[in-house]
Design an enzyme around this catalytic site. Structure first.
Site, PDB file in Angstrom:
ATOM      1  N   VAL A 107      -2.804  -8.000 -13.869  1.00 24.95           N
ATOM      2  CA  VAL A 107      -3.804  -9.068 -13.967  1.00 24.95           C
ATOM      3  C   VAL A 107      -4.135  -9.672 -12.597  1.00 24.95           C
ATOM      4  O   VAL A 107      -4.591 -10.810 -12.513  1.00 24.95           O
ATOM      5  CB  VAL A 107      -3.339 -10.173 -14.946  1.00 24.95           C
ATOM      6  CG1 VAL A 107      -3.270  -9.650 -16.363  1.00 24.95           C
ATOM      7  CG2 VAL A 107      -1.986 -10.759 -14.527  1.00 24.95           C
TER       8      VAL A 107
ATOM      9  N   HIS B  54     -25.097  23.120   0.112  1.00 25.75           N
ATOM     10  CA  HIS B  54     -25.060  23.656  -1.251  1.00 25.75           C
ATOM     11  C   HIS B  54     -23.995  24.744  -1.360  1.00 25.75           C
ATOM     12  O   HIS B  54     -23.903  25.569  -0.461  1.00 25.75           O
ATOM     13  CB  HIS B  54     -26.426  24.247  -1.597  1.00 25.75           C
ATOM     14  CG  HIS B  54     -26.438  24.909  -2.946  1.00 25.75           C
ATOM     15  ND1 HIS B  54     -26.499  24.182  -4.109  1.00 25.75           N
ATOM     16  CD2 HIS B  54     -26.383  26.219  -3.303  1.00 25.75           C
ATOM     17  CE1 HIS B  54     -26.488  25.023  -5.141  1.00 25.75           C
ATOM     18  NE2 HIS B  54     -26.411  26.263  -4.682  1.00 25.75           N
TER      19      HIS B  54
ATOM     20  N   GLY C 100      -5.016  -5.957 -18.503  1.00 27.22           N
ATOM     21  CA  GLY C 100      -5.869  -6.025 -17.309  1.00 27.22           C
ATOM     22  C   GLY C 100      -6.488  -4.672 -17.027  1.00 27.22           C
ATOM     23  O   GLY C 100      -5.792  -3.647 -17.068  1.00 27.22           O
ATOM     24  N   SER C 101      -7.794  -4.656 -16.786  1.00 27.32           N
ATOM     25  CA  SER C 101      -8.477  -3.368 -16.583  1.00 27.32           C
ATOM     26  C   SER C 101      -9.201  -3.306 -15.251  1.00 27.32           C
ATOM     27  O   SER C 101     -10.279  -2.735 -15.140  1.00 27.32           O
ATOM     28  CB  SER C 101      -9.458  -3.118 -17.724  1.00 27.32           C
ATOM     29  OG  SER C 101     -10.544  -4.020 -17.591  1.00 27.32           O
ATOM     30  N   GLY C 102      -8.610  -3.927 -14.221  1.00 26.63           N
ATOM     31  CA  GLY C 102      -9.115  -3.719 -12.861  1.00 26.63           C
ATOM     32  C   GLY C 102      -8.658  -2.335 -12.406  1.00 26.63           C
ATOM     33  O   GLY C 102      -8.142  -1.534 -13.209  1.00 26.63           O
ATOM     34  N   ALA C 103      -8.810  -2.066 -11.099  1.00 23.57           N
ATOM     35  CA  ALA C 103      -8.469  -0.739 -10.578  1.00 23.57           C
ATOM     36  C   ALA C 103      -7.021  -0.355 -10.910  1.00 23.57           C
ATOM     37  O   ALA C 103      -6.756   0.761 -11.376  1.00 23.57           O
ATOM     38  CB  ALA C 103      -8.698  -0.708  -9.070  1.00 23.57           C
TER      39      ALA C 103
ATOM     40  N   CYS D  40       0.823  -1.211   0.000  1.00 25.17           N
ATOM     41  CA  CYS D  40       0.000   0.000   0.000  1.00 25.17           C
ATOM     42  C   CYS D  40       0.856   1.260   0.000  1.00 25.17           C
ATOM     43  O   CYS D  40       0.721   2.118  -0.866  1.00 25.17           O
ATOM     44  CB  CYS D  40      -0.908  -0.047   1.227  1.00 25.17           C
ATOM     45  SG  CYS D  40      -1.787   1.468   1.544  1.00 25.17           S
TER      46      CYS D  40
ATOM     47  N   ASP E 244      -4.524  -9.089   2.317  1.00 23.07           N
ATOM     48  CA  ASP E 244      -4.590  -9.652   0.960  1.00 23.07           C
ATOM     49  C   ASP E 244      -4.467 -11.171   0.894  1.00 23.07           C
ATOM     50  O   ASP E 244      -4.782 -11.765  -0.135  1.00 23.07           O
ATOM     51  CB  ASP E 244      -3.485  -9.038   0.089  1.00 23.07           C
ATOM     52  CG  ASP E 244      -3.862  -7.658  -0.439  1.00 23.07           C
ATOM     53  OD1 ASP E 244      -4.885  -7.113  -0.001  1.00 23.07           O
ATOM     54  OD2 ASP E 244      -3.124  -7.125  -1.300  1.00 23.07           O
TER      55      ASP E 244
HETATM   56  C1  LIG Z   1      -0.835  -0.376  -7.785  1.00 24.17           C
HETATM   57  C2  LIG Z   1      -1.724  -0.660  -6.614  1.00 24.17           C
HETATM   58  C3  LIG Z   1      -2.598   0.307  -6.182  1.00 24.17           C
HETATM   59  C4  LIG Z   1      -3.436   0.050  -5.097  1.00 24.17           C
HETATM   60  N1  LIG Z   1      -4.290   1.030  -4.693  1.00 24.17           N
HETATM   61  C5  LIG Z   1      -5.112   0.796  -3.656  1.00 24.17           C
HETATM   62  C6  LIG Z   1      -5.990   1.799  -3.193  1.00 24.17           C
HETATM   63  O1  LIG Z   1      -6.034   2.894  -3.736  1.00 24.17           O
HETATM   64  N2  LIG Z   1      -6.783   1.529  -2.142  1.00 24.17           N
HETATM   65  C7  LIG Z   1      -6.761   0.302  -1.512  1.00 24.17           C
HETATM   66  O2  LIG Z   1      -7.500   0.117  -0.563  1.00 24.17           O
HETATM   67  N3  LIG Z   1      -5.927  -0.663  -1.916  1.00 24.17           N
HETATM   68  C8  LIG Z   1      -5.105  -0.450  -2.970  1.00 24.17           C
HETATM   69  N4  LIG Z   1      -4.243  -1.425  -3.363  1.00 24.17           N
HETATM   70  C9  LIG Z   1      -4.237  -2.703  -2.623  1.00 24.17           C
HETATM   71  C10 LIG Z   1      -3.437  -2.573  -1.322  1.00 24.17           C
HETATM   72  O3  LIG Z   1      -2.134  -2.149  -1.618  1.00 24.17           O
HETATM   73  C11 LIG Z   1      -3.425  -3.911  -0.606  1.00 24.17           C
HETATM   74  O4  LIG Z   1      -4.751  -4.361  -0.443  1.00 24.17           O
HETATM   75  C12 LIG Z   1      -2.774  -3.788   0.765  1.00 24.17           C
HETATM   76  O5  LIG Z   1      -1.455  -3.327   0.674  1.00 24.17           O
HETATM   77  C13 LIG Z   1      -2.800  -5.147   1.467  1.00 24.17           C
HETATM   78  O6  LIG Z   1      -2.287  -4.992   2.743  1.00 24.17           O
HETATM   79  P1  LIG Z   1      -1.613  -6.203   3.526  1.00 24.17           P
HETATM   80  O7  LIG Z   1      -1.158  -5.654   4.824  1.00 24.17           O
HETATM   81  O8  LIG Z   1      -2.493  -7.387   3.498  1.00 24.17           O
HETATM   82  O9  LIG Z   1      -0.349  -6.619   2.627  1.00 24.17           O
HETATM   83  P2  LIG Z   1       0.908  -5.812   2.106  1.00 24.17           P
HETATM   84  O10 LIG Z   1       0.635  -4.387   1.995  1.00 24.17           O
HETATM   85  O11 LIG Z   1       1.377  -6.536   0.901  1.00 24.17           O
HETATM   86  O12 LIG Z   1       1.962  -5.986   3.276  1.00 24.17           O
HETATM   87  C14 LIG Z   1       2.455  -7.238   3.651  1.00 24.17           C
HETATM   88  C15 LIG Z   1       3.768  -7.039   4.372  1.00 24.17           C
HETATM   89  O13 LIG Z   1       4.189  -8.300   4.897  1.00 24.17           O
HETATM   90  C16 LIG Z   1       5.591  -8.434   4.713  1.00 24.17           C
HETATM   91  N5  LIG Z   1       5.895  -9.890   4.705  1.00 24.17           N
HETATM   92  C17 LIG Z   1       5.440 -10.801   3.826  1.00 24.17           C
HETATM   93  N6  LIG Z   1       5.872 -12.040   4.164  1.00 24.17           N
HETATM   94  C18 LIG Z   1       6.615 -11.881   5.281  1.00 24.17           C
HETATM   95  C19 LIG Z   1       7.336 -12.786   6.090  1.00 24.17           C
HETATM   96  N7  LIG Z   1       7.341 -14.094   5.861  1.00 24.17           N
HETATM   97  N8  LIG Z   1       8.002 -12.280   7.148  1.00 24.17           N
HETATM   98  C20 LIG Z   1       7.977 -10.943   7.422  1.00 24.17           C
HETATM   99  N9  LIG Z   1       7.318 -10.054   6.681  1.00 24.17           N
HETATM  100  C21 LIG Z   1       6.639 -10.515   5.635  1.00 24.17           C
HETATM  101  C22 LIG Z   1       5.835  -7.735   3.379  1.00 24.17           C
HETATM  102  O14 LIG Z   1       7.184  -7.349   3.239  1.00 24.17           O
HETATM  103  C23 LIG Z   1       4.891  -6.553   3.472  1.00 24.17           C
HETATM  104  O15 LIG Z   1       5.498  -5.418   4.061  1.00 24.17           O
HETATM  105  C24 LIG Z   1      -3.376  -1.199  -4.436  1.00 24.17           C
HETATM  106  C25 LIG Z   1      -2.482  -2.179  -4.854  1.00 24.17           C
HETATM  107  C26 LIG Z   1      -1.656  -1.919  -5.935  1.00 24.17           C
HETATM  108  C27 LIG Z   1      -0.689  -2.977  -6.373  1.00 24.17           C
END
Ligand SMILES: Cc1cc2nc3c(=O)[nH]c(=O)nc-3n(C[C@H](O)[C@H](O)[C@H](O)COP(=O)(O)OP(=O)(O)OC[C@H]3O[C@@H](n4cnc5c(N)ncnc54)[C@H](O)[C@@H]3O)c2cc1C
Length: 487
Positions: free
Chosen positions: A291, A466, A201-204, A44, A332
């Site tokens: 994708v 307004h 791919g045409s997701g967000a 993020c 995620d």
């Molecule tokens: C281009 C793009 C734009 C986006 N825009 C938006 C948006 O506008 N709004 C929105 O809500 N979402 C958006 N998202 C989605 C959002 O980024 C994710 O949903 C969010 O980051 C998921 O959070 P998370 O904490 O599950 O995982 P992540 O953010 O992926 O964080 C996981 C963390 O765990 C760490 N990790 C992994 N495995 C291990 C391990 N074994 N040991 C120690 N550390 C580990 C990683 O290094 C990482 O820092 C976007 C994604 C992308 C790719």
């Protein structure tokens, strides 16, 4: 460290993990947060939500400058894009918020353990443990000077464990990301603005980057295998975005299956089969593959736990509990929830509250706002019209175009509409779908309305200031009863 038994240990310092850590600490739990990179914030902050929105903001300003004279501002005749400064601004924003997270960890007395975590198996005598190694600890920061103790090859023990490892970009089979075939990571560090870009791919993620690069003058081609772009949205939203993108000169190809990407000295030749089954190809400078995202459950020894993965995702119950006692999953990596930062963060709050024995409410998929920050923006929540009909509701729809909203005229942003999907019987709001100016902000009112189970009638008697864009919502709700004021 090895002797401390934490109340809660969290594997992964993205928005799901760090939010969970902060709330758990606020509720009095002793918390450890394990992160393998040298920076908290995850996808993020470093490769997703924040950098893309910084670039989209630059694109928005740029688009406004194109019309400066019509706003009464002369002298802005030849604006020039400074790509390096645009990237620098993005990096500065990331760095500011990375430091902010470090501050929040200290403020809440959360132990941050830097290193790669691997699960060791089910709890022994009520204690779970994670082996942490420094194999992929990042470079470039003096962690000790910043007040952290670099932990190497240690073991973190806790009564409860939260899995929050996040996701990686999916690639097309047989291809690896490089400086021509890009994922969301390489595209954010391009040394220069490409002249042409194919977005697969045409997701967000795909449509947001398409918006940015089109604004800055690149020739953008979208290739989408499904019959419509932004496929998760209401069908009318997809149609409107496609209409607006075509007006902006974006080449949209739906029902198109990419066959191959052949790299050459000028970039790559992308070949696909179009909706009519015809072979097509286009030479582009760069190719962005957008994708989807794969769960990062492959390198944390999750197989040592009693968890049956679902195509790599972790199944959970409504309280985000996995099938392994004492182990939760958020963000995620979770099966069946949208991969969005705010979903992961709220799941983290639910887990922290539950673990502390406090009040919590499950995350409801039908109350998750979906925001896409392209131009025009999309904000939606709840059921689409088609989903509501499938579920057997007697559906009543209200639609209001932004062309009838005076603030939209002031902002020179007339395109789009508000669409309210409601249940004819009780006036329940089932879904709201907005495409247009600030749709990602406007949707918050609709999320609150649905969360508090407001009816269309109640919203029709809620005063909207307004002139505002959100007056369009008042008209949208009133349109369900055929009584919008401004159209
Ligand atoms: C281009 C793009 C734009 C986006 N825009 C938006 C948006 O506008 N709004 C929105 O809500 N979402 C958006 N998202 C989605 C959002 O980024 C994710 O949903 C969010 O980051 C998921 O959070 P998370 O904490 O599950 O995982 P992540 O953010 O992926 O964080 C996981 C963390 O765990 C760490 N990790 C992994 N495995 C291990 C391990 N074994 N040991 C120690 N550390 C580990 C990683 O290094 C990482 O820092 C976007 C994604 C992308 C790719």
């Amino acid at each position: 460290m090895a002797d401390t038994i934490y109340d809660l240990a969290i594997l992964g310092g993205g928005p799901a993990g760090y939010t969970c850590a902060i709330r758990a600490a606020q509720l009095g739990l002793k918390v450890a947060l394990i992160e393998k990179t040298d920076k908290l914030g995850g996808t993020c902050l470093h490769w997703g939500c924040i950098p893309t929105k910084s670039m989209l903001f630059s694109a928005e300003v740029w688009d406004h400058l194109k019309h400066a004279a019509s706003y009464g501002i002369d002298g802005v005749t030849a604006p020039q894009l400074n790509w390096d400064n645009l990237l620098q601004r993005k990096n500065d924003i990331i760095m500011k918020h990375t430091k902010g997270l470090d501050f929040l960890m200290k403020k809440n007395k959360i132990t941050v353990v830097r290193g790669h975590g691997r699960l060791t198996g089910p709890a022994k005598d009520g204690v779970l443990s994670v082996d942490v190694s420094d194999e992929d600890k990042g470079k470039g920061r003096d962690l000790q000077a910043e007040g952290f103790t670099a932990q190497t090859k240690t073991q973190v023990k806790a009564k409860k464990l939260v899995l929050a490892m996040g996701s990686d970009a999916r690639m097309l089979p047989g291809y690896e990301p490089d400086d021509t075939i890009l994922t969301n990571m390489q595209v954010l560090t391009l040394p220069a603005m490409p002249k042409s870009l194919a977005v697969i791919g045409s997701g967000a993620v795909g449509v947001e980057f398409a918006s940015v690069f089109n604004s800055f003058g690149a020739d953008v081609t979208i290739l989408e295998a499904l019959p419509r772009i932004v496929n998760v949205e209401d069908e009318e939203i997809s149609k409107e975005l496609a209409r607006q993108y075509k007006k902006r000169g974006i080449d949209i190809n739906t029902g198109s299956k990419v066959e191959k990407i052949e790299k050459n000295k000028d970039g790559a030749l992308v070949s696909w089969t179009d909706g009519a089954g015809k072979a097509q190809s286009k030479q582009v400078e760069k190719v962005l593959v957008a994708v989807g995202r794969a769960p990062r459950t492959y390198d944390s020894a999750i197989d040592k736990l009693n968890i049956q993965l679902d195509r790599g995702f972790v199944p959970v119950n409504e309280w985000m509990e996995t099938t392994e006692p004492g182990v939760y999953a958020i963000g995620d990596i979770v099966a069946g929830l949208p991969q969005l930062a705010h979903v992961g963060a709220m799941a983290g709050i639910v887990v922290a509250s539950k673990a502390a024995g406090k009040y919590a409410r499950p995350v409801r998929k039908d109350r998750v706002p979906g925001c896409t920050y392209c131009d025009p923006q999309i904000g939606s929540v709840g059921l689409t019209e088609a989903q509501a009909k499938e579920k057997g509701y007697q559906v009543k729809v209200g639609k209001f175009p932004f062309v009838g909203n005076s603030k939209a005229t002031i902002l020179d942003s007339h395109d789009g509409f508000v669409k309210v999907v409601s249940d004819a019987k009780y006036g329940e709001i089932l879904g709201v779908h907005i495409i247009g100016p600030q749709a990602t902000e406007l949707i918050s009112e609709c999320v609150t309305a649905i969360e508090l189970e407001a009816t269309v009638e109640e919203m029709m008697f809620t005063i909207h200031a307004h002139p505002t864009l959100y007056e369009a919502l008042l008209d949208g709700f009133s349109a369900v009863e055929g009584m919008p004021i401004n159209v």
